[in-house]
Scaffold this active site. Structure first.
Site, mmCIF file in Angstrom:
data_model
loop_
_atom_site.group_PDB
_atom_site.id
_atom_site.type_symbol
_atom_site.label_atom_id
_atom_site.label_comp_id
_atom_site.label_asym_id
_atom_site.label_seq_id
_atom_site.Cartn_x
_atom_site.Cartn_y
_atom_site.Cartn_z
ATOM 1 N N ASN A 62 1.065 -14.028 50.737
ATOM 2 C CA ASN A 62 0.765 -12.618 51.001
ATOM 3 C C ASN A 62 1.980 -11.898 51.574
ATOM 4 O OD1 ASN A 62 0.115 -14.288 53.248
ATOM 5 N ND2 ASN A 62 -1.193 -12.739 54.155
ATOM 6 N N GLU A 64 2.732 -8.428 53.443
ATOM 7 C CA GLU A 64 2.120 -7.276 54.112
ATOM 8 C C GLU A 64 3.117 -6.132 54.256
ATOM 9 O OE1 GLU A 64 0.226 -8.838 57.667
ATOM 10 O OE2 GLU A 64 -1.350 -9.779 56.440
ATOM 11 N N GLU A 75 -2.654 -14.576 46.030
ATOM 12 C CA GLU A 75 -3.108 -14.889 44.666
ATOM 13 C C GLU A 75 -2.456 -13.951 43.653
ATOM 14 O OE1 GLU A 75 -4.894 -14.540 47.402
ATOM 15 O OE2 GLU A 75 -6.808 -15.581 47.311
HETATM 16 N N1 THU Z 1 -5.254 -12.420 51.917
HETATM 17 C C1 THU Z 1 -4.743 -13.122 50.852
HETATM 18 O O1 THU Z 1 -3.526 -13.169 50.655
HETATM 19 N N2 THU Z 1 -5.618 -13.769 50.048
HETATM 20 C C2 THU Z 1 -6.966 -13.830 50.251
HETATM 21 O O2 THU Z 1 -7.658 -14.473 49.467
HETATM 22 C C3 THU Z 1 -7.569 -13.146 51.386
HETATM 23 C C4 THU Z 1 -6.670 -12.304 52.191
HETATM 24 C C5 THU Z 1 -4.307 -11.773 52.838
HETATM 25 C C6 THU Z 1 -4.324 -10.254 52.822
HETATM 26 C C7 THU Z 1 -3.769 -9.950 54.206
HETATM 27 O O3 THU Z 1 -2.349 -10.002 54.157
HETATM 28 C C8 THU Z 1 -4.240 -11.111 55.063
HETATM 29 O O4 THU Z 1 -4.613 -12.152 54.161
HETATM 30 C C9 THU Z 1 -5.426 -10.768 55.958
HETATM 31 O O5 THU Z 1 -6.469 -10.227 55.220
#
Ligand code: THU
Length: 159
Positions: A62, A64, A75
């Protein structure tokens, strides 16, 4: 009025050794990828690793942003890279793992709604099911197809 029931099967194991060797590697790679996530706001680091039918394994995590909605899940980071780099390859599986404040989560996390829709699009484009392996410390759960995670999905047949 009639009630319809939708039946899905999710496998679960507390022993990662029950996965085949490639799937175990996918999980390891997803965990490693999580370590490289950019998640300064949530401190929730997610990693994903895809297996393509050309043998490639594609990692993502992820990313941000101070403007929160601008962030991208692990994903879709992996999926977009795979589709951009190997547009003709089929995605066979994805492993997902997460660390909350540097601790591997006890229970597996499941993909968010947007990622389920994105996985489904790839599945339909390739006419190939994507096995979804969701990994936690206590157990790992497995769906045989992304479509199992998104019943009544919107798709191109409705356009
Ligand atoms: N997040 C993901 O990368 N994948 C998921 O399946 C659920 C949530 C990330 C988004 C955000 O950066 C952090 O997790 C908290 O929600």
């Amino acid at each position: 009025m009639e009630t319809k029931h939708y039946d899905i099967s999710i496998k679960s194991t507390t022993n990662i050794g029950e996965l085949d060797a490639k799937e175990q590697e996918l999980v390891r790679r997803a965990q490693n990828a999580a370590g490289r996530a950019y998640a300064p706001y949530s401190k929730f680091k997610v990693g994903a690793c895809l297996l393509l039918d050309n043998g490639q394994m594609i990692e993502g995590n992820n990313q941000e942003n101070a403007s929160y909605p601008c962030g991208c899940c692990a994903e879709r980071t992996a999926l977009n890279y795979a589709n951009a780099t190997f547009p003709d390859a089929k995605v066979e599986a994805i492993a997902i793992s997460a660390f909350n404040r540097e601790q591997l989560v006890d229970e597996p996390i499941t993909p968010c709604g947007i990622c389920r829709q994105a996985l489904l699009e790839t599945e339909m484009k390739n006419r190939n099911s994507i096995k979804v392996i969701m990994n936690g410390k206590r157990q790992t759960i497995i769906a045989q197809s992304a479509s199992d995670l998104l019943p009544l999905a919107f798709d191109d047949s409705q356009l």
